[in-house]
Design an enzyme around this catalytic site. Structure first.
Site, PDB file in Angstrom:
ATOM      1  N   ARG A  10       0.788  -1.147  -0.013  1.00  0.00           N
ATOM      2  CA  ARG A  10      -0.042   0.072  -0.204  1.00  0.00           C
ATOM      3  C   ARG A  10       0.974   1.176   0.180  1.00  0.00           C
ATOM      4  O   ARG A  10       1.937   1.234   0.275  1.00  0.00           O
ATOM      5  CB  ARG A  10      -0.851   0.221   1.147  1.00  0.00           C
ATOM      6  CG  ARG A  10      -0.349   0.106   2.741  1.00  0.00           C
ATOM      7  CD  ARG A  10      -0.171   1.572   2.971  1.00  0.00           C
ATOM      8  NE  ARG A  10       0.595   2.067   4.184  1.00  0.00           N
ATOM      9  CZ  ARG A  10       1.898   2.036   4.239  1.00  0.00           C
ATOM     10  NH1 ARG A  10       2.481   2.097   2.890  1.00  0.00           N
ATOM     11  NH2 ARG A  10       2.458   2.420   5.548  1.00  0.00           N
ATOM     12  N   HIS A  17       0.804   8.800  10.673  1.00  0.00           N
ATOM     13  CA  HIS A  17       0.729   8.942  12.164  1.00  0.00           C
ATOM     14  C   HIS A  17      -0.531   9.281  12.859  1.00  0.00           C
ATOM     15  O   HIS A  17      -0.364  10.069  13.869  1.00  0.00           O
ATOM     16  CB  HIS A  17       1.986   9.800  12.696  1.00  0.00           C
ATOM     17  CG  HIS A  17       3.364   8.858  12.568  1.00  0.00           C
ATOM     18  ND1 HIS A  17       3.824   7.979  13.110  1.00  0.00           N
ATOM     19  CD2 HIS A  17       4.014   9.167  11.363  1.00  0.00           C
ATOM     20  CE1 HIS A  17       5.096   7.499  12.755  1.00  0.00           C
ATOM     21  NE2 HIS A  17       5.188   8.303  11.569  1.00  0.00           N
ATOM     22  N   ASP A  19      -3.153   6.870  12.463  1.00  0.00           N
ATOM     23  CA  ASP A  19      -3.905   5.712  12.461  1.00  0.00           C
ATOM     24  C   ASP A  19      -4.215   4.909  14.167  1.00  0.00           C
ATOM     25  O   ASP A  19      -5.180   4.681  14.725  1.00  0.00           O
ATOM     26  CB  ASP A  19      -3.683   4.692  11.776  1.00  0.00           C
ATOM     27  CG  ASP A  19      -2.395   3.961  11.997  1.00  0.00           C
ATOM     28  OD1 ASP A  19      -1.439   4.666  12.375  1.00  0.00           O
ATOM     29  OD2 ASP A  19      -1.826   3.138  11.228  1.00  0.00           O
ATOM     30  N   GLY A 100      11.086  -2.967   3.003  1.00  0.00           N
ATOM     31  CA  GLY A 100      11.695  -1.911   3.630  1.00  0.00           C
ATOM     32  C   GLY A 100      11.657  -0.303   3.029  1.00  0.00           C
ATOM     33  O   GLY A 100      12.455   0.507   3.490  1.00  0.00           O
ATOM     34  N   GLY A 102       8.872   1.424   3.020  1.00  0.00           N
ATOM     35  CA  GLY A 102       7.738   2.096   3.275  1.00  0.00           C
ATOM     36  C   GLY A 102       6.166   1.849   2.470  1.00  0.00           C
ATOM     37  O   GLY A 102       5.213   2.504   2.561  1.00  0.00           O
ATOM     38  N   SER A 104       4.895  -1.067   2.797  1.00  0.00           N
ATOM     39  CA  SER A 104       4.223  -2.475   3.477  1.00  0.00           C
ATOM     40  C   SER A 104       4.428  -3.773   2.940  1.00  0.00           C
ATOM     41  O   SER A 104       3.289  -4.286   2.897  1.00  0.00           O
ATOM     42  CB  SER A 104       2.695  -2.057   3.814  1.00  0.00           C
ATOM     43  OG  SER A 104       2.363  -1.044   4.474  1.00  0.00           O
ATOM     44  N   SER A 105       5.695  -4.012   2.970  1.00  0.00           N
ATOM     45  CA  SER A 105       6.105  -5.389   2.429  1.00  0.00           C
ATOM     46  C   SER A 105       5.862  -6.295   3.675  1.00  0.00           C
ATOM     47  O   SER A 105       5.192  -7.475   3.371  1.00  0.00           O
ATOM     48  CB  SER A 105       7.379  -5.450   2.086  1.00  0.00           C
ATOM     49  OG  SER A 105       8.358  -5.131   2.911  1.00  0.00           O
ATOM     50  N   ASP A 146      -1.961  -0.217   7.479  1.00  0.00           N
ATOM     51  CA  ASP A 146      -1.249  -1.030   6.337  1.00  0.00           C
ATOM     52  C   ASP A 146      -1.874  -2.395   6.210  1.00  0.00           C
ATOM     53  O   ASP A 146      -2.398  -2.701   5.047  1.00  0.00           O
ATOM     54  CB  ASP A 146       0.172  -1.445   6.770  1.00  0.00           C
ATOM     55  CG  ASP A 146       1.068  -0.146   7.270  1.00  0.00           C
ATOM     56  OD1 ASP A 146       0.354   1.155   6.902  1.00  0.00           O
ATOM     57  OD2 ASP A 146       2.074  -0.284   7.750  1.00  0.00           O
ATOM     58  N   TYR A 195       9.485   4.889  16.424  1.00  0.00           N
ATOM     59  CA  TYR A 195       7.914   4.931  16.040  1.00  0.00           C
ATOM     60  C   TYR A 195       7.162   4.714  17.376  1.00  0.00           C
ATOM     61  O   TYR A 195       6.254   5.423  17.678  1.00  0.00           O
ATOM     62  CB  TYR A 195       7.590   3.742  15.116  1.00  0.00           C
ATOM     63  CG  TYR A 195       6.250   3.462  14.881  1.00  0.00           C
ATOM     64  CD1 TYR A 195       5.701   4.037  13.557  1.00  0.00           C
ATOM     65  CD2 TYR A 195       5.381   2.846  15.522  1.00  0.00           C
ATOM     66  CE1 TYR A 195       4.137   4.060  13.397  1.00  0.00           C
ATOM     67  CE2 TYR A 195       4.031   2.498  15.323  1.00  0.00           C
ATOM     68  CZ  TYR A 195       3.444   3.044  14.005  1.00  0.00           C
ATOM     69  OH  TYR A 195       2.289   2.923  13.732  1.00  0.00           O
TER      70      TYR A 195
HETATM   71  C1  GLA Z   1       3.464   2.562   9.686  1.00  0.00           C
HETATM   72  C2  GLA Z   1       2.600   1.843  10.611  1.00  0.00           C
HETATM   73  C3  GLA Z   1       1.051   2.398  10.350  1.00  0.00           C
HETATM   74  C4  GLA Z   1       1.146   3.855  10.366  1.00  0.00           C
HETATM   75  C5  GLA Z   1       2.458   4.599   9.744  1.00  0.00           C
HETATM   76  C6  GLA Z   1       2.244   5.929   9.906  1.00  0.00           C
HETATM   77  O1  GLA Z   1       3.546   2.079   8.403  1.00  0.00           O
HETATM   78  O2  GLA Z   1       2.707   0.386  10.235  1.00  0.00           O
HETATM   79  O3  GLA Z   1       0.249   1.721  11.037  1.00  0.00           O
HETATM   80  O4  GLA Z   1       1.296   4.364  11.836  1.00  0.00           O
HETATM   81  O5  GLA Z   1       3.498   3.780   9.963  1.00  0.00           O
HETATM   82  O6  GLA Z   1       1.134   6.755   9.371  1.00  0.00           O
END
Ligand code: GLA
Length: 333
Positions: A10, A17, A19, A100, A102, A104-105, A146, A195
């Site tokens: 995705r 930041h 969710d 890696g 960003g 969402s692998s 994600d 995070y």
């Molecule tokens: C990562 C987390 C998500 C979200 C984003 C920031 O991808 O897995 O849940 O918090 O960072 O928006």
């Protein structure tokens, strides 16, 4: 029985930041994904990967996913420990998602393995189980965006997700616009970033003003600690920007979409402090390019990628991604 499970990655168009405080996000599932193919049966999960070395052999009653080797298999181990399947699986994983970056692998891997193991339930239940799997596999307290984007994607649409009610509202993307993801050159894994500290700071702000989801900019302006005040201001402002962006896409209002993305990046950089000089340079360069509607960092930040909305055909170098349907599983006897 032969199984083929596929889950997309995705990209998040806006809503960084937000969710994990029950806020609003606007991701889309993309046309890059992870496929897991193999046979169900036996009493362990045996998995190889075309992209990563080593063979994963996971007992169905495994105790601690965080120590599993090879390390890439920890996400699968997390899913096994959350689902507690009664039958094993032997198969192979392959992905077209850059790892890696960003995109969402890890979420796609979790969703695909859950389906391969026979998960039964709707997209939201699948996403919640996989979010839990990520928590136990990595210790990172990620939100649900994600996994939910991967499970619930809709062809041609971004997903306006309300992380309080967990409702998903598909928003059609204008035909004339394309989404391009550009890597900053900084690779990172979420567990190596602050995070969890950001999530903790949001919790501390909520202890003062109540849920950030319903707080106003005035409410958070009264937080005495300047650091917590900035963190909370980002979240409250970002929820508003997600609404503005969804509206802009509905009306094909490029100017409003670009403004929302620019303000989101500035807030992630200055108030939430999750950008890097490389991401700032990249976003500035993209934003100054003819045909670019808007750009911002995407994912958790601290490196990884920027996302740009561009007029179709604009020659920006990066991964051109199309909004795609969510995860699927096929069973062949
Ligand atoms: C990562 C987390 C998500 C979200 C984003 C920031 O991808 O897995 O849940 O918090 O960072 O928006």
């Amino acid at each position: 029985m032969h199984i083929r499970a596929r889950a997309p990655g995705r990209v998040n168009l806006i809503g960084g930041h937000t969710d994990y405080t029950g806020g609003l996000v606007l991701p889309m599932a993309i046309d890059r994904g992870t496929v897991i193919e193999g046979e169900r049966g036996g009493d362990e999960v045996v998995l190889s990967s075309r992209e990563e070395p080593g063979l994963a052999v996971l007992p169905l009653d495994l105790a601690d996913p965080t120590v599993v080797e090879p390390a890439w298999a920890r996400y699968a181990a997390g899913v096994v420990s959350v689902l507690g399947p009664t039958a094993g699986f032997t198969g192979a994983a392959t992905t077209t998602i850059p790892i890696g970056a960003g995109l969402s692998s890890s979420a796609a891997f979790e969703v695909a393995i859950a389906l391969a193991l026979g998960f039964e339930g709707d997209a939201l239940e699948l996403a919640l189980a996989c979010q839990q799997a990520e928590h136990v596999a990595t210790g990172v307290p990620c939100g649900v965006m994600d996994q939910l984007a991967s499970a619930a994607g809709v062809d041609g649409h971004a997903l306006l997700i309300d992380c309080s009610t967990l409702t998903v509202d598909p928003i059609a993307l204008p035909e004339s616009i394309e989404v391009v993801v550009v890597h900053s050159g900084q690779r990172r894994t979420l567990s190596a970033t602050p995070y969890a500290e950001r999530r903790e700071q949001c919790r501390a702000a909520e202890a003062l003003v109540g849920p950030l989801r319903s707080a106003s900019l005035d409410d958070v302006g009264g937080i005495p600690d300047p650091l917590l005040r900035r963190r909370a201001r980002h979240v409250v402002g970002e929820n508003g920007r997600v609404r503005a962006m969804a509206e802009a896409l509905r009306n094909d209002d490029r100017r409003a979409a670009g403004e929302a993305m620019a303000a989101s990046h500035a807030s992630l950089r200055d108030d939430f402090e999750v950008s890097t000089p490389a991401l700032d340079d990249l976003v500035a360069r993209l934003s100054a390019t003819a045909g670019v509607v808007g750009a911002r960092l995407t994912g958790a930040g601290f490196g990884g990628c920027a996302v740009a909305l561009v007029e179709r055909g604009t020659p920006v170098e990066g991964w051109r991604v199309a909004a795609s349907a969510g995860a699927t599983v096929e069973l062949q006897p």
